[in-house]
Design a protein around this motif. Structure first.
Motif, PDB file in Angstrom:
ATOM      1  N   ILE A  17      -2.422   3.074   4.193  1.00 22.34           N
ATOM      2  CA  ILE A  17      -2.367   3.559   2.804  1.00 22.34           C
ATOM      3  C   ILE A  17      -2.415   2.372   1.850  1.00 22.34           C
ATOM      4  O   ILE A  17      -1.655   1.413   1.994  1.00 22.34           O
ATOM      5  N   ILE A  18      -3.311   2.437   0.881  1.00 25.31           N
ATOM      6  CA  ILE A  18      -3.425   1.406  -0.155  1.00 25.31           C
ATOM      7  C   ILE A  18      -2.938   1.997  -1.474  1.00 25.31           C
ATOM      8  O   ILE A  18      -3.388   3.065  -1.890  1.00 25.31           O
ATOM      9  N   VAL A  19      -2.018   1.297  -2.128  1.00 28.21           N
ATOM     10  CA  VAL A  19      -1.351   1.807  -3.326  1.00 28.21           C
ATOM     11  C   VAL A  19      -1.681   0.952  -4.543  1.00 28.21           C
ATOM     12  O   VAL A  19      -1.739  -0.282  -4.455  1.00 28.21           O
ATOM     13  N   SER A  20      -1.895   1.606  -5.659  1.00 24.29           N
ATOM     14  CA  SER A  20      -1.978   0.917  -6.949  1.00 24.29           C
ATOM     15  C   SER A  20      -1.323   1.807  -7.996  1.00 24.29           C
ATOM     16  O   SER A  20      -1.855   2.858  -8.330  1.00 24.29           O
ATOM     17  N   GLY A  21      -0.164   1.387  -8.462  1.00 28.05           N
ATOM     18  CA  GLY A  21       0.581   2.218  -9.410  1.00 28.05           C
ATOM     19  C   GLY A  21       0.985   3.532  -8.776  1.00 28.05           C
ATOM     20  O   GLY A  21       1.620   3.568  -7.716  1.00 28.05           O
ATOM     21  N   GLU A  22       0.607   4.638  -9.406  1.00 32.29           N
ATOM     22  CA  GLU A  22       0.915   5.964  -8.873  1.00 32.29           C
ATOM     23  C   GLU A  22      -0.217   6.512  -8.011  1.00 32.29           C
ATOM     24  O   GLU A  22      -0.132   7.628  -7.508  1.00 32.29           O
ATOM     25  N   ARG A  23      -1.265   5.744  -7.823  1.00 29.93           N
ATOM     26  CA  ARG A  23      -2.425   6.209  -7.056  1.00 29.93           C
ATOM     27  C   ARG A  23      -2.421   5.598  -5.660  1.00 29.93           C
ATOM     28  O   ARG A  23      -1.846   4.531  -5.445  1.00 29.93           O
ATOM     29  N   ALA A  42       2.433  10.874   3.210  1.00 30.49           N
ATOM     30  CA  ALA A  42       2.435   9.445   3.504  1.00 30.49           C
ATOM     31  C   ALA A  42       2.089   8.631   2.258  1.00 30.49           C
ATOM     32  O   ALA A  42       2.696   7.575   1.995  1.00 30.49           O
ATOM     33  N   GLY A  43       1.128   9.118   1.480  1.00 36.31           N
ATOM     34  CA  GLY A  43       0.732   8.416   0.265  1.00 36.31           C
ATOM     35  C   GLY A  43       1.835   8.358  -0.766  1.00 36.31           C
ATOM     36  O   GLY A  43       2.090   7.315  -1.371  1.00 36.31           O
ATOM     37  N   GLN A  44       2.525   9.476  -0.967  1.00 34.45           N
ATOM     38  CA  GLN A  44       3.619   9.507  -1.934  1.00 34.45           C
ATOM     39  C   GLN A  44       4.767   8.608  -1.499  1.00 34.45           C
ATOM     40  O   GLN A  44       5.418   7.949  -2.322  1.00 34.45           O
ATOM     41  N   TYR A  45       5.029   8.580  -0.210  1.00 33.05           N
ATOM     42  CA  TYR A  45       6.077   7.692   0.309  1.00 33.05           C
ATOM     43  C   TYR A  45       5.692   6.227   0.052  1.00 33.05           C
ATOM     44  O   TYR A  45       6.511   5.414  -0.375  1.00 33.05           O
ATOM     45  N   ALA A  46       4.431   5.896   0.324  1.00 33.32           N
ATOM     46  CA  ALA A  46       3.963   4.530   0.111  1.00 33.32           C
ATOM     47  C   ALA A  46       4.017   4.150  -1.368  1.00 33.32           C
ATOM     48  O   ALA A  46       4.371   3.011  -1.715  1.00 33.32           O
ATOM     49  N   VAL A  47       3.674   5.074  -2.245  1.00 34.07           N
ATOM     50  CA  VAL A  47       3.768   4.820  -3.691  1.00 34.07           C
ATOM     51  C   VAL A  47       5.198   4.437  -4.056  1.00 34.07           C
ATOM     52  O   VAL A  47       5.435   3.493  -4.832  1.00 34.07           O
ATOM     53  N   PRO A  96      -2.138  -4.702  -6.746  1.00 34.37           N
ATOM     54  CA  PRO A  96      -1.649  -4.767  -8.134  1.00 34.37           C
ATOM     55  C   PRO A  96      -2.764  -4.822  -9.165  1.00 34.37           C
ATOM     56  O   PRO A  96      -2.536  -4.527 -10.338  1.00 34.37           O
ATOM     57  N   ASN A  97      -3.986  -5.188  -8.743  1.00 37.65           N
ATOM     58  CA  ASN A  97      -5.084  -5.307  -9.704  1.00 37.65           C
ATOM     59  C   ASN A  97      -5.676  -3.965 -10.116  1.00 37.65           C
ATOM     60  O   ASN A  97      -6.563  -3.891 -10.955  1.00 37.65           O
ATOM     61  N   GLY A  98      -5.200  -2.857  -9.528  1.00 35.26           N
ATOM     62  CA  GLY A  98      -5.628  -1.533  -9.963  1.00 35.26           C
ATOM     63  C   GLY A  98      -6.583  -0.815  -9.044  1.00 35.26           C
ATOM     64  O   GLY A  98      -6.763   0.389  -9.161  1.00 35.26           O
ATOM     65  N   SER A  99      -7.212  -1.514  -8.084  1.00 40.24           N
ATOM     66  CA  SER A  99      -8.153  -0.869  -7.183  1.00 40.24           C
ATOM     67  C   SER A  99      -7.433  -0.251  -5.995  1.00 40.24           C
ATOM     68  O   SER A  99      -6.537  -0.863  -5.422  1.00 40.24           O
ATOM     69  N   ILE A 100      -7.831   0.969  -5.628  1.00 39.67           N
ATOM     70  CA  ILE A 100      -7.257   1.579  -4.429  1.00 39.67           C
ATOM     71  C   ILE A 100      -8.278   1.620  -3.285  1.00 39.67           C
ATOM     72  O   ILE A 100      -7.976   2.160  -2.215  1.00 39.67           O
ATOM     73  N   LEU A 101      -9.433   1.052  -3.497  1.00 38.58           N
ATOM     74  CA  LEU A 101     -10.458   1.025  -2.449  1.00 38.58           C
ATOM     75  C   LEU A 101     -10.200  -0.142  -1.495  1.00 38.58           C
ATOM     76  O   LEU A 101      -9.899  -1.252  -1.941  1.00 38.58           O
ATOM     77  N   PRO A 102     -10.318   0.071  -0.189  1.00 39.86           N
ATOM     78  CA  PRO A 102     -10.105  -1.019   0.763  1.00 39.86           C
ATOM     79  C   PRO A 102     -11.216  -2.061   0.657  1.00 39.86           C
ATOM     80  O   PRO A 102     -12.392  -1.728   0.554  1.00 39.86           O
TER      81      PRO A 102
END
Length: 223
Positions: free
Chosen positions: A206-212, A107-112, A174-180
C-alpha cells in the motif's frame, strides 16, 4: 479583561458549535490559549497563517521553524507540533489488535492512519495472523523527504521477529503521488522473493499520500 472575555466567548463557541465554523486563525487562537496566557492571540494566529501559508503547514512545521515566528516560544511551538503525531496516534488507536484487514479498502485505511502527519518517506509493514488479524504494524526504514530504501534483509528480520504469516508492505509518498515508482516495483519484487523463501505470504503493498492510497495488488503488480 477584554482578552479574557474574548477567550471565554471562543471557548463557549467551541463547546456549543465545535470547530467546523472556525476560521483557520481562530483554530490557532483557541489552541494557543493553552500555551500563552493573558495575551491577545488573534494577531499572532494571523501571523502564523501568513508565515506558513495554511493551517496544515503550521501544524507540519517543526519546533525550530515555529519559534522563528515572533511571539511563539518553545511551549507554544511544541504544542503546535504535537498535532500531527497526536492525530496519527488517535487514528491508529481506533484500530484494535483484533482488526481484520480482509479487503484492500481496510488495508488502505489502516495504512493511511499509520502515516498521518509524516513528512518524510518511510517504509513499514503490517503483520497479520492466519485470519488476517493485525498483531503488529510499524516502520522499518525511515527515509529522507522523498526516499526510503526497502532492504529485504531488514524486512525479513522484522517479519521473523513477529512470527508473521501474512504481511502487507506499506510506505508513504509525501510528495503527493500514490502511483508506484519503478523503484517501488523493484523493491517489492525483491521483498516478495525474500519472504517467499521463508514461507511468508505478501498480500499487498500500500502506498499512501495524505488521505489517499493505492494498492499494488489491485494494480496487478504483486505477481
Amino acid at each position: 479583561m477584554t482578552h479574557d472575555g474574548h477567550r471565554m466567548r471562543m471557548r463557549n463557541r467551541y463547546l456549543n458549535e465545535g470547530l467546523d465554523s472556525f476560521e483557520p486563525h481562530e483554530v490557532l487562537e483557541l489552541l494557543l490559549y493553552y500555551a500563552i496566557p493573558r495575551r491577545d492571540i488573534n494577531e499572532l494566529a494571523h501571523r502564523l497563517i501568513e508565515h506558513f501559508g495554511s493551517l496544515g503547514n503550521v501544524f507540519d512545521a517543526d519546533v525550530s521553524s515555529l519559534k522563528q515566528v515572533d511571539g511563539i516560544g518553545e511551549n507554544a511551538a511544541i504544542l503546535l507540533s504535537l498535532i500531527p503525531p497526536l492525530s496519527r496516534l488517535y487514528n491508529l488507536s481506533k484500530w484494535d489488535r483484533k482488526t481484520t484487514l480482509a479487503s484492500v479498502d481496510a488495508a488502505g485505511q489502516y495504512a493511511v492512519a499509520m502515516y498521518t502527519g509524516k513528512k518524510n518517506e518511510e517504509f513499514g509493514i503490517i503483520c497479520l495472523d492466519s485470519n488476517r488479524c493485525v498483531h503488529f504494524s510499524g516502520t522499518i526504514i525511515e527515509g529522507t523527504v522523498n526516499q526510503a530504501e526497502a532492504y529485504p534483509r531488514l524486512v525479513v528480520a522484522e517479519v521473523l521477529k513477529h512470527n508473521a504469516v501474512n504481511v502487507i508492505l506499506t510506505h508513504n509518498h509525501p510528495n503527493g503521488s500514490i502511483l508506484p515508482s519503478a523503484g517501488d516495483k523493484e523493491a517489492t519484487k525483491n521483498i516478495l522473493t525474500a519472504l517467499d523463501a521463508i514461507g511468508v505470504n505478501v498480500l499487498d503493498h500500500i502506498i499512501v499520500s495524505g488521505e489517499r492510497f493505492s494498492s499494488m495488488s489491485a494494480l496487478g503488480l504483486m505477481d
